[in-house]
Design an enzyme around this catalytic site. Sequence first.
Site, short mmCIF file in Angstrom:
data_model
loop_
_atom_site.label_atom_id
_atom_site.label_comp_id
_atom_site.label_asym_id
_atom_site.label_seq_id
_atom_site.Cartn_x
_atom_site.Cartn_y
_atom_site.Cartn_z
N THR A 1 44.32 23.91 -34.31
CA THR A 1 43.23 23.94 -35.22
C THR A 1 43.71 25.41 -36.17
O THR A 1 43.77 25.23 -37.35
CB THR A 1 41.92 24.08 -35.10
OG1 THR A 1 41.64 22.77 -34.21
CG2 THR A 1 40.81 24.20 -36.31
N GLU B 1 48.98 37.27 -27.56
CA GLU B 1 49.18 36.46 -26.53
C GLU B 1 50.86 35.86 -26.53
O GLU B 1 51.22 35.61 -27.39
CB GLU B 1 48.33 35.13 -26.86
CG GLU B 1 46.78 35.50 -26.68
CD GLU B 1 45.79 34.39 -27.13
OE1 GLU B 1 44.74 34.67 -26.92
OE2 GLU B 1 46.47 33.43 -27.52
N HIS C 1 43.63 31.46 -22.36
CA HIS C 1 43.67 30.47 -23.53
C HIS C 1 43.69 28.91 -23.32
O HIS C 1 44.63 28.21 -23.65
CB HIS C 1 44.78 31.00 -24.51
CG HIS C 1 44.45 30.55 -26.05
ND1 HIS C 1 44.88 31.30 -27.02
CD2 HIS C 1 43.92 29.52 -26.55
CE1 HIS C 1 44.58 30.91 -28.19
NE2 HIS C 1 44.02 29.54 -27.99
N VAL C 2 42.64 28.71 -22.38
CA VAL C 2 42.87 27.11 -22.02
C VAL C 2 41.57 26.45 -22.27
O VAL C 2 41.40 25.27 -21.87
CB VAL C 2 43.10 27.22 -20.36
CG1 VAL C 2 44.41 27.82 -19.87
CG2 VAL C 2 42.01 27.86 -19.60
N ALA C 3 40.56 27.22 -23.19
CA ALA C 3 39.40 26.23 -23.17
C ALA C 3 39.78 25.04 -23.96
O ALA C 3 38.97 23.96 -23.83
CB ALA C 3 38.58 27.27 -24.23
N TRP C 4 40.68 25.11 -24.85
CA TRP C 4 40.99 23.90 -25.50
C TRP C 4 41.88 22.71 -24.80
O TRP C 4 41.81 21.72 -25.43
CB TRP C 4 42.24 24.31 -26.86
CG TRP C 4 43.41 24.84 -26.30
CD1 TRP C 4 43.80 25.73 -25.80
CD2 TRP C 4 44.59 23.87 -25.97
NE1 TRP C 4 44.94 26.16 -25.24
CE2 TRP C 4 45.60 24.93 -25.67
CE3 TRP C 4 44.93 22.79 -26.51
CZ2 TRP C 4 47.03 24.45 -25.44
CZ3 TRP C 4 46.41 22.51 -26.33
CH2 TRP C 4 47.33 23.20 -25.72
N LEU D 1 32.34 22.44 -33.71
CA LEU D 1 32.22 23.29 -32.42
C LEU D 1 30.87 23.86 -32.25
O LEU D 1 30.36 23.85 -30.93
CB LEU D 1 33.46 24.10 -32.09
CG LEU D 1 34.82 23.54 -31.76
CD1 LEU D 1 35.96 24.62 -31.56
CD2 LEU D 1 34.69 22.57 -30.67
N THR E 1 36.11 32.29 -27.43
CA THR E 1 37.02 31.24 -27.33
C THR E 1 37.78 30.83 -28.48
O THR E 1 38.64 29.79 -28.54
CB THR E 1 36.68 30.01 -26.69
OG1 THR E 1 35.46 29.50 -27.63
CG2 THR E 1 35.93 30.19 -25.45
N ALA E 2 37.84 31.70 -29.59
CA ALA E 2 38.27 31.47 -30.66
C ALA E 2 39.75 32.16 -30.99
O ALA E 2 40.70 31.59 -30.79
CB ALA E 2 37.18 31.86 -32.02
N ARG E 3 39.54 33.39 -31.45
CA ARG E 3 40.80 34.40 -31.83
C ARG E 3 40.60 35.73 -31.22
O ARG E 3 39.45 36.37 -31.25
CB ARG E 3 41.19 34.20 -33.09
CG ARG E 3 41.97 33.04 -33.66
CD ARG E 3 43.11 32.75 -33.00
NE ARG E 3 43.94 31.84 -33.48
CZ ARG E 3 43.93 30.51 -32.93
NH1 ARG E 3 43.15 30.38 -31.92
NH2 ARG E 3 44.41 29.54 -33.33
N ASP F 1 38.47 33.73 -23.52
CA ASP F 1 39.58 32.99 -23.64
C ASP F 1 40.78 33.41 -24.15
O ASP F 1 42.02 32.74 -24.14
CB ASP F 1 39.04 31.60 -23.80
CG ASP F 1 40.39 30.46 -23.32
OD1 ASP F 1 40.74 30.68 -22.13
OD2 ASP F 1 40.62 29.73 -24.32
#
Length: 311
Positions: free
Chosen positions: A73, A258, A279-282, A157, A227-229, A253
């Site tokens: 996204t 990264e 960074h695995v929430a998605w 979200l 969990t965004a940026r 996250d």
Amino acid sequence: MHKIVFLDRESLDAKVRAPNFPHEYEEYDSTWTPDEIVERLKDADIALINKVPMRADVLKRLPNLKLIAVAATGTDVVDKAQAKEQGVTVSNIRGYAFNTVPEHVIGLLFALRRSIVPYANSVKRGDWNKSAQFCYFDYPIYDIAGSTLGIVGYGALGKSIGKRAEALGMKILPYDVFPQDGLVDFETVLTQSDAITIHVPLTPDTKNMFGAEQFKKMKNHALLINTARGGLVDEAALLEALKSGEIGGAGFDVVAQEPPKDGNILCDADLPNLIVTPHVAWSSKEAMQILADQLIDNVENFVAGKPSNVV
């Protein structure tokens, strides 16, 4: 004949179907340096990327490129002004994380409010074996029910998380820059929330929107979930707020850089009130397949002259 190159295929654990038009296809597990990017895309008109940085200096060296289809996204990895100047279309993925991100957020909330990770670690250390009683209270435990969740960014979200939170007996305080019914101001979110979850894009206006000044206004037991940026939060100020007890805990996250190849102060910190996931929430299996299908939908629609999800 279109040439399609996926520069960081390793970042997507799903089946990527073949587009429904004549094409050549190449994929690479990862691609990072500008020279690598240019070499691999020099003959391509369609680039598939997730987190590969497509900056102005790189784009200027790719005159054949016509579409950058981002498998995410967020599109902050693309210099969109330069892409527009060159006539390169940029598309993204929308509406795929309606379960996976909210569930990750709720999981972090439960883990932090109930100190699940530090208690599990203490058992592994043998602390329970040494306890005089059947249980011990080394870390604070709070109920989710009856607490207040601030939601910064009340889009799809944010609303999905809000519904889950209300089902758990939480009160929600939604904030967004786009007017809509039921919103509160940012100050109210900071001062009245027992936990805050962030769901806004990273822009010059939102960079470090949470820093020392904001932490001073939050409750001492309040949690911050991101969990965004990573760039939305001043990481040094956050670490200090956690160590000093200015806020109660954090579940992240994402971090500013990264992967954190040179280390990161949040990843390296050993604190019972901090959880960092990579960074695995998605990335639930279901969400990644939805994403992969939409990625190719965007490519097919572009080639058919009906571009979709254009940024």
